[in-house]
Design a protein around this motif. Structure first.
Motif, PDB file in Angstrom:
ATOM      1  N   LYS A 147       0.850  -1.192   0.000  1.00 60.38           N
ATOM      2  CA  LYS A 147       0.000   0.000   0.000  1.00 60.38           C
ATOM      3  C   LYS A 147       0.884   1.240   0.000  1.00 60.38           C
ATOM      4  CE  LYS A 147      -3.882   2.174   2.411  1.00 60.38           C
ATOM      5  NZ  LYS A 147      -4.774   2.102   3.595  1.00 60.38           N
ATOM      6  N   ALA A 148       0.765   2.064  -1.048  1.00 60.52           N
ATOM      7  CA  ALA A 148       1.535   3.302  -1.142  1.00 60.52           C
ATOM      8  C   ALA A 148       0.819   4.421  -0.396  1.00 60.52           C
ATOM      9  CB  ALA A 148       1.732   3.687  -2.607  1.00 60.52           C
ATOM     10  N   ILE A 178       6.144   9.076   2.901  1.00 59.19           N
ATOM     11  CA  ILE A 178       6.785   8.194   3.874  1.00 59.19           C
ATOM     12  C   ILE A 178       5.995   6.891   3.965  1.00 59.19           C
ATOM     13  CG2 ILE A 178       7.268   7.907   6.335  1.00 59.19           C
ATOM     14  CD1 ILE A 178       9.236   9.741   5.012  1.00 59.19           C
ATOM     15  N   PHE A 179       6.710   5.774   3.997  1.00 57.28           N
ATOM     16  CA  PHE A 179       6.057   4.464   3.999  1.00 57.28           C
ATOM     17  C   PHE A 179       5.120   4.315   5.195  1.00 57.28           C
ATOM     18  CE2 PHE A 179       9.282   3.792   0.947  1.00 57.28           C
ATOM     19  CZ  PHE A 179       8.952   2.666   0.211  1.00 57.28           C
ATOM     20  N   GLU A 185       5.520  -3.126   8.144  1.00 53.19           N
ATOM     21  CA  GLU A 185       5.297  -4.395   8.850  1.00 53.19           C
ATOM     22  C   GLU A 185       5.193  -5.556   7.865  1.00 53.19           C
ATOM     23  OE1 GLU A 185       1.935  -6.391  11.818  1.00 53.19           O
ATOM     24  OE2 GLU A 185       2.003  -4.215  11.567  1.00 53.19           O
ATOM     25  N   PHE A 186       4.470  -5.340   6.762  1.00 52.72           N
ATOM     26  CA  PHE A 186       4.309  -6.386   5.749  1.00 52.72           C
ATOM     27  C   PHE A 186       5.651  -6.720   5.094  1.00 52.72           C
ATOM     28  CE2 PHE A 186       3.326  -7.730   1.376  1.00 52.72           C
ATOM     29  CZ  PHE A 186       2.406  -8.743   1.606  1.00 52.72           C
ATOM     30  N   ILE A 187       6.453  -5.689   4.777  1.00 55.92           N
ATOM     31  CA  ILE A 187       7.769  -5.911   4.172  1.00 55.92           C
ATOM     32  C   ILE A 187       8.644  -6.753   5.093  1.00 55.92           C
ATOM     33  CG2 ILE A 187       9.938  -4.764   3.508  1.00 55.92           C
ATOM     34  CD1 ILE A 187       8.192  -2.423   2.481  1.00 55.92           C
ATOM     35  N   ASN A 192      11.478 -11.801   6.224  1.00 59.27           N
ATOM     36  CA  ASN A 192      11.810 -12.856   7.197  1.00 59.27           C
ATOM     37  C   ASN A 192      13.323 -12.920   7.465  1.00 59.27           C
ATOM     38  OD1 ASN A 192      11.268 -14.967   8.961  1.00 59.27           O
ATOM     39  ND2 ASN A 192      11.446 -16.540   7.360  1.00 59.27           N
ATOM     40  N   GLY A 193      13.902 -11.744   7.702  1.00 59.36           N
ATOM     41  CA  GLY A 193      15.322 -11.683   8.031  1.00 59.36           C
ATOM     42  C   GLY A 193      16.245 -11.472   6.845  1.00 59.36           C
ATOM     43  N   LYS A 194      15.711 -11.532   5.629  1.00 57.91           N
ATOM     44  CA  LYS A 194      16.542 -11.301   4.445  1.00 57.91           C
ATOM     45  C   LYS A 194      16.691  -9.800   4.192  1.00 57.91           C
ATOM     46  CE  LYS A 194      15.409 -15.753   2.424  1.00 57.91           C
ATOM     47  NZ  LYS A 194      14.655 -16.487   1.396  1.00 57.91           N
ATOM     48  N   ILE A 195      17.600  -9.452   3.292  1.00 52.24           N
ATOM     49  CA  ILE A 195      17.937  -8.059   3.016  1.00 52.24           C
ATOM     50  C   ILE A 195      17.498  -7.696   1.605  1.00 52.24           C
ATOM     51  CG2 ILE A 195      19.875  -6.457   2.684  1.00 52.24           C
ATOM     52  CD1 ILE A 195      19.357  -7.116   5.605  1.00 52.24           C
TER      53      ILE A 195
END
Length: 274
Positions: A147-148, A178-179, A185-187, A192-195
């Motif tokens: 959601k933008a 601004i996000f 939270e969704f990102i 899940n810990g990845k970059i």
């Protein structure tokens, strides 16, 4: 993923042909990277984000054959991001090789699909209207709709995108302020810990100009810093600013000096990021 910036300007282009402000005049003098078409990116030659009025000019400018495009993601219905007439140019009346064209998935925000259907025929195009915060699996890509924080043309919910392919992550955050907390939270949940390897951010408002639904220079910097604190990106992540308005942003050479001090890449038409 290889990303080609087909256009990096805000709605009116840069320079605006109907403007003789200092930035527009300097852009005409500097030329090259300071001449910007309306915003769009092409990924791996087969995934296109946004489909505005300059898509014909930008594809021809960079020698790109868009017959290879299999997926088009639309952020929202503002005319610099969706020029519906473009869809007609794929049709048999205009395309001499229509029989050879691949089928295209056209993925748009909710409520926008019905507008498109009213205004054009869709040949070899599957139209999908989607909500924020869903997951799509398309031809090796995983696309998460976000959601933008932006306004709409037809009452649709504007989107940004988190895209993953072969553990390469791209965040496309253009035409947003601004996000939103729910988007962050969704990102985080999906990573899940990845970059995220590449982040493309809206920089429309430039120097010291605040507006809720676009970002300025300071907000681009603060977003980068926030993402680092949250563990969304790291020192190896590429952060790219794009979607520049001539009203608030200086010419490319000056922008590049500003953003490079903060470790951010200033996009220009034709920039390739791997």
């Amino acid at each position: 993923m290889e990303i080609l910036f087909l256009g990096t300007a805000a709605s009116e282009g840069y320079p605006n042909p109907f403007c003789s402000c200092e930035n527009c005049q300097k852009a005409r003098e500097e030329g090259k990277k300071s001449i910007r078409l309306r915003s769009s990116v092409l990924i791996d030659d087969n995934l296109l984000i946004d489909f505005g009025p300059d898509i014909v000019a930008s594809a021809n400018r960079f020698g790109k054959d868009l017959t290879k495009v299999k997926h088009i993601l639309i952020t929202h219905g503002h005319s610099d991001h969706l020029f519906i007439k473009n869809l007609d140019y794929r049709n048999p009346v205009f395309s001499g090789t229509f029989d050879q064209l691949d089928h295209v998935d056209l993925i748009v925000p909710n409520k926008l699909g019905s507008i498109i259907k009213e205004r054009t025929e869709l040949h070899k195009i599957s139209l999908m209207s989607v909500e924020p915060f869903i997951t799509l699996h398309i031809n090796g890509y995983i696309v998460y709709t976000l959601k933008a924080n932006h306004t709409s043309e037809y009452g649709e919910t504007p989107l940004n995108f988190l895209i993953e392919k072969d553990n390469d992550w791209l965040l496309y955050g253009v035409d947003t302020g601004i996000f939103l907390p729910e988007t962050i939270e969704f990102i985080k949940e999906k990573l899940n810990g990845k970059i995220i390897n590449k982040v493309i951010l809206d920089a429309t408002m430039g120097i010291n100009k605040k507006y809720q639904f676009h970002m300025d220079f300071e907000e681009v910097i603060s977003t980068k810093d926030f993402f680092e604190k949250m563990g969304i990106i790291d020192n190896n992540s590429k952060v790219i600013a794009t979607h520049f308005s001539h009203l608030h942003n200086p010419i490319h050479s000056e922008l590049e000096k500003l953003y490079s001090t903060k470790g951010i890449i200033t996009a220009f038409d034709g920039l390739k990021i791997k």
